[in-house]
Design an enzyme around this catalytic site. Structure first.
Site, PDB file in Angstrom:
ATOM      1  N   PHE A  81       0.844  -1.191   0.000  1.00  0.00           N
ATOM      2  CA  PHE A  81       0.000   0.000   0.000  1.00  0.00           C
ATOM      3  C   PHE A  81       0.879   1.241   0.000  1.00  0.00           C
ATOM      4  O   PHE A  81       0.581   2.240  -0.648  1.00  0.00           O
ATOM      5  CB  PHE A  81      -0.912  -0.025   1.228  1.00  0.00           C
ATOM      6  N   PHE A  82       1.973   1.195   0.769  1.00  0.00           N
ATOM      7  CA  PHE A  82       3.047   2.165   0.689  1.00  0.00           C
ATOM      8  C   PHE A  82       4.286   1.440   0.201  1.00  0.00           C
ATOM      9  O   PHE A  82       4.320   0.213   0.143  1.00  0.00           O
ATOM     10  CB  PHE A  82       3.321   2.799   2.059  1.00  0.00           C
ATOM     11  N   ARG A  86      20.005   6.769   2.157  1.00  0.00           N
ATOM     12  CA  ARG A  86      18.830   7.041   2.984  1.00  0.00           C
ATOM     13  C   ARG A  86      17.678   6.121   2.558  1.00  0.00           C
ATOM     14  O   ARG A  86      17.502   5.863   1.368  1.00  0.00           O
ATOM     15  CB  ARG A  86      18.369   8.498   2.849  1.00  0.00           C
ATOM     16  N   GLU A  87      16.889   5.648   3.552  1.00  0.00           N
ATOM     17  CA  GLU A  87      15.660   4.938   3.248  1.00  0.00           C
ATOM     18  C   GLU A  87      14.510   5.952   3.261  1.00  0.00           C
ATOM     19  O   GLU A  87      14.431   6.799   4.156  1.00  0.00           O
ATOM     20  CB  GLU A  87      15.378   3.831   4.278  1.00  0.00           C
ATOM     21  N   ARG A 118       4.911   7.350  -0.675  1.00  0.00           N
ATOM     22  CA  ARG A 118       3.454   7.195  -0.621  1.00  0.00           C
ATOM     23  C   ARG A 118       2.780   8.303  -1.404  1.00  0.00           C
ATOM     24  O   ARG A 118       3.409   9.299  -1.788  1.00  0.00           O
ATOM     25  CB  ARG A 118       2.952   7.198   0.821  1.00  0.00           C
ATOM     26  N   GLU A 174     -13.716  13.119   0.866  1.00  0.00           N
ATOM     27  CA  GLU A 174     -13.477  12.574   2.201  1.00  0.00           C
ATOM     28  C   GLU A 174     -14.445  13.154   3.225  1.00  0.00           C
ATOM     29  O   GLU A 174     -14.800  12.477   4.197  1.00  0.00           O
ATOM     30  CB  GLU A 174     -12.034  12.838   2.621  1.00  0.00           C
ATOM     31  N   SER A 215       7.269  14.997   7.005  1.00  0.00           N
ATOM     32  CA  SER A 215       8.537  14.463   7.501  1.00  0.00           C
ATOM     33  C   SER A 215       9.492  14.249   6.335  1.00  0.00           C
ATOM     34  O   SER A 215       9.752  13.108   5.922  1.00  0.00           O
ATOM     35  CB  SER A 215       8.300  13.138   8.243  1.00  0.00           C
ATOM     36  N   GLU A 258     -12.400  -0.386   3.125  1.00  0.00           N
ATOM     37  CA  GLU A 258     -11.119   0.141   3.603  1.00  0.00           C
ATOM     38  C   GLU A 258     -10.950  -0.068   5.109  1.00  0.00           C
ATOM     39  O   GLU A 258     -10.037   0.480   5.712  1.00  0.00           O
ATOM     40  CB  GLU A 258     -10.996   1.629   3.251  1.00  0.00           C
ATOM     41  N   GLU A 283     -12.603   1.028   7.583  1.00  0.00           N
ATOM     42  CA  GLU A 283     -12.707   2.277   8.334  1.00  0.00           C
ATOM     43  C   GLU A 283     -13.840   2.203   9.359  1.00  0.00           C
ATOM     44  O   GLU A 283     -14.947   1.740   9.047  1.00  0.00           O
ATOM     45  CB  GLU A 283     -12.942   3.451   7.379  1.00  0.00           C
TER      46      GLU A 283
END
Length: 209
Positions: free
Chosen positions: A29-30, A52-53, A57, A113, A134, A163, A165
């Site tokens: 999903f990511f 870097r990791e 997304r 949404e 981030s 989903e 939810e």
């Protein structure tokens, strides 16, 4: 250097980074990538190769729903996997939010949404900011809005079953929501940024009535 910042310019751009290699570590999903890069240095020359990791997304949208007439805000509550170790609760109070699907604009996501998560329609959408939550570890950008709504009759449990939810809707007086923010109950970036904007602009929004 200082003059460029004062003028709103960046000293370096994307052309000042060399992408040496990118390796896919996980696809789901990511996604997770390992990126190797070199970049220009402030004192001249180039850096060594840096590894870097990066969490890759889709971009996201958040919208703080606000009823100008009643001075109420609408927040949604749901369990968050990233907060399972939270000492208070992994259920978080947040603005309505979602990810941008291919072909959608951020404004379309905000309106979609609001219906899916809170069961309401937005009368007016005000764009606040676009930011990286981030950037040291994630490429996601968030577009944040304030959505003006009529909160009468809003409430209950919403979300898409496909989903997984399970979203509880809260309609709160602004003053009570601000107390929750001050005591640390509203502890996510979208809430903090949107509420700080609303605290500054609330009087002018209400004067438009």
């Amino acid at each position: 250097m200082t003059d460029e910042i004062e003028a709103g310019r960046a000293q370096f751009g994307s052309e000042d980074v060399e992408r040496v290699a990118t390796e896919s570590l996980y696809q789901g999903f990511f996604s997770l990538e390992r990126r190797r890069l070199r970049h220009r240095l402030f004192e001249g020359g180039w850096s060594d190769v840096v590894t870097r990791e990066v969490h890759v997304r889709r971009d996201a949208v958040g919208v703080l729903l606000y009823d100008v007439e009643r001075d109420h805000v609408v927040l949604v509550e749901q369990v968050r996997a990233g907060a399972l170790n939270d000492p208070v609760s992994p259920w978080k109070l947040e603005p309505v939010a979602g990810l941008v699907e291919p072909g959608e604009s951020p404004a379309e996501v905000a309106r979609r949404e609001a219906v899916e998560e809170a069961g309401c329609t937005i009368d007016e959408l005000i764009e606040l900011y676009r930011y990286y939550p981030s950037p040291g570890a994630c490429d996601e950008q968030v577009t944040l809005y304030c959505g003006l709504v009529d909160s009468q009759g809003i409430g209950g449990v919403h979300g898409l079953a496909e989903e997984h939810e399970d979203i509880l809707v809260h309609v709160l007086p602004f003053a009570r929501a601000w107390e929750l923010l001050q005591t640390g109950r509203l502890d996510n970036a979208m809430c903090l940024i949107a509420f700080l904007w609303l605290s500054r602009e609330r009087a002018s929004l209400r004067a438009r009535r």
